[in-house]
Design an enzyme around this catalytic site. Sequence first.
Site, short mmCIF file in Angstrom:
data_model
loop_
_atom_site.label_atom_id
_atom_site.label_comp_id
_atom_site.label_asym_id
_atom_site.label_seq_id
_atom_site.Cartn_x
_atom_site.Cartn_y
_atom_site.Cartn_z
N LEU A 408 0.95 -1.23 0.11
CA LEU A 408 0.06 -0.12 -0.08
C LEU A 408 0.90 1.29 0.12
CD1 LEU A 408 -2.71 -0.94 2.49
CD2 LEU A 408 -3.03 -1.17 0.23
N ASP A 409 0.42 2.34 -0.68
CA ASP A 409 1.17 3.62 -0.52
C ASP A 409 1.38 3.97 1.04
OD1 ASP A 409 1.08 3.65 -3.17
OD2 ASP A 409 -0.82 5.33 -3.40
N MET A 410 2.48 4.75 1.13
CA MET A 410 2.74 5.24 2.54
C MET A 410 1.64 5.89 3.09
SD MET A 410 5.86 7.31 4.07
CE MET A 410 5.51 9.04 3.40
#
Length: 561
Positions: A408-410
């Site tokens: 997942l994106d940060m």
Amino acid sequence: MFYTENGCFHPLAIKPSESLPEQFTFPFYYTPHPLCIVAAEELKTYLKTQTDFEHNFGLDNTKEGLEIGKMFGVMIVKTVEGQLGYIAAFSGKIAERNHIEGFVPPIFDTLDKNGFYKQNEAHLNRLTAQIESLEQQPALEKAKIDLKQTQLESVKTLDDFKRNSKAEKLKRKQRRIDAENQLNATDKALLFETLKQQSIQNNIDLKYLKLKLADNVKTAEAHLAELLQPIKKLKQERKSRSARLQKQIHEQYRFLNAKGETKDVIAIFETTDLGQPPAAAGECAAPKLFQYAYENKLKPIAMAEFWWGISPNTEVRRHGQFYPSCRGRCEPILGHMMQGLNVEPNPIETAGVFKGELEIIYEDDALLVLNKPHEFLSVPGKTIKDSVLTRMQAYLPDATGPLLLHRLDMSTSGLLVVAKNERTHKHLQKQFINRTVKKRYVAVLDGVLEATEGIIDLPLRVDLNNRPRQLVCDEHGKKATTKYEVVAVKDNKTRIHFYPISGRTHQLRVHAAHRKGLNTPIVGDDLYGRLANRLHLHAEYLSFEHPIERKWVSFSCDAPF
């Protein structure tokens, strides 16, 4: 009129309660200072009403011509006498002009009619015209056709000869078979010798035919090459002149910093991964602002940049919104120009810090499912090592295989699956590759949609000049598809479910924000929308076949917004 008696310096009144920032803006991630907002609003008012130039920003449907939005920048500065004001700049050109009164000048004016660039450009244009004229001559087209026809005829003639040779060979073979029973030894010997000589002659004829056909093709190639030679020579000259001109231009882009040091763009980029300046390096608003401030003894206080006009087809740009400076072109340049200034620390270097324990919502002998917090990396970054992966490596020291199945994106929170062994990883990885894993994200969009459901299909690739931003690109982008359905609308915000069919970087964020997608960014999207307390995007549901139990399992985790 935007300009004043002070030229590019625009005086700015400050309220007694308004304090100046202690440090200069970190230009690649910032919240605009109130003074920058005041200056930007003054500039926007001018842009709405000005008659000093004619440029189609794509905001007026009655205007003709190419629609081009532009990035503008304002820098709060203080004179040596202590007067506060601001200077303004635009990226690139506006209305085919580099100089517009009230805006700082370019670092190098490529539009100067008497300058070396325009003179060399004219010469390059003449070379191009000569090349195009030679390329369009009838004799060249005829030579190309003649060569193609000669090549085709050569192949056909050779094929016909070989086909005939094969038939004659079969006849000779049959005659030998017939001779075995019909001729005496003497006549048979004579016939066999005759047939042998015919076979030898056939091979000789084939050899000379090949030489003749090759000679025909060679003659046609030589004629074409003779016509192409002056074109090739002109192209080499154009390439050489263009390279020298580019180097000469780069040498003109010499950037000052707060220490009074000067460095040209070639020296600045030679130590970067690129090794050389990218196109238009030094033409952005930010370097222009710094250069003018240093040259005119103005102290930089704060800075902000905003987009004005229609968004490009590839990028996500919203009219009137503030944006950070671009990284690919500006980061190395501003890294030099800000030396000697007291600049805010880079917040990206301290991002991704999570001191709590990761929430594991399910665990068995084969896998676990956890809830990743927002602003926490899935895997280690260049400067930040703490991540879901490093935490899981410590939590599962005896695990085998890569552990993480997806990322997942940060800034995105939500469900992540961790495989405890290689067998589990391979089984689950196959499900992800085959897209049988069911995923649902929940997001809050900064606006109201007209449609209630649909599919977004916009191919994506990384923005090489501004990582990690993504671009919509039909030519080089990877296919990216997202289904969506609206859940609720409240306070001018839309709660939505996303069902990503593919899994590209920033896919949901770009598909939401891009004008060819939903044209409504996710709340808190600092890359494609506006900064808020967090990115309102959460992976709330996952469903897949359990690799050991071979039954369908589902997991959910409510969004914290």
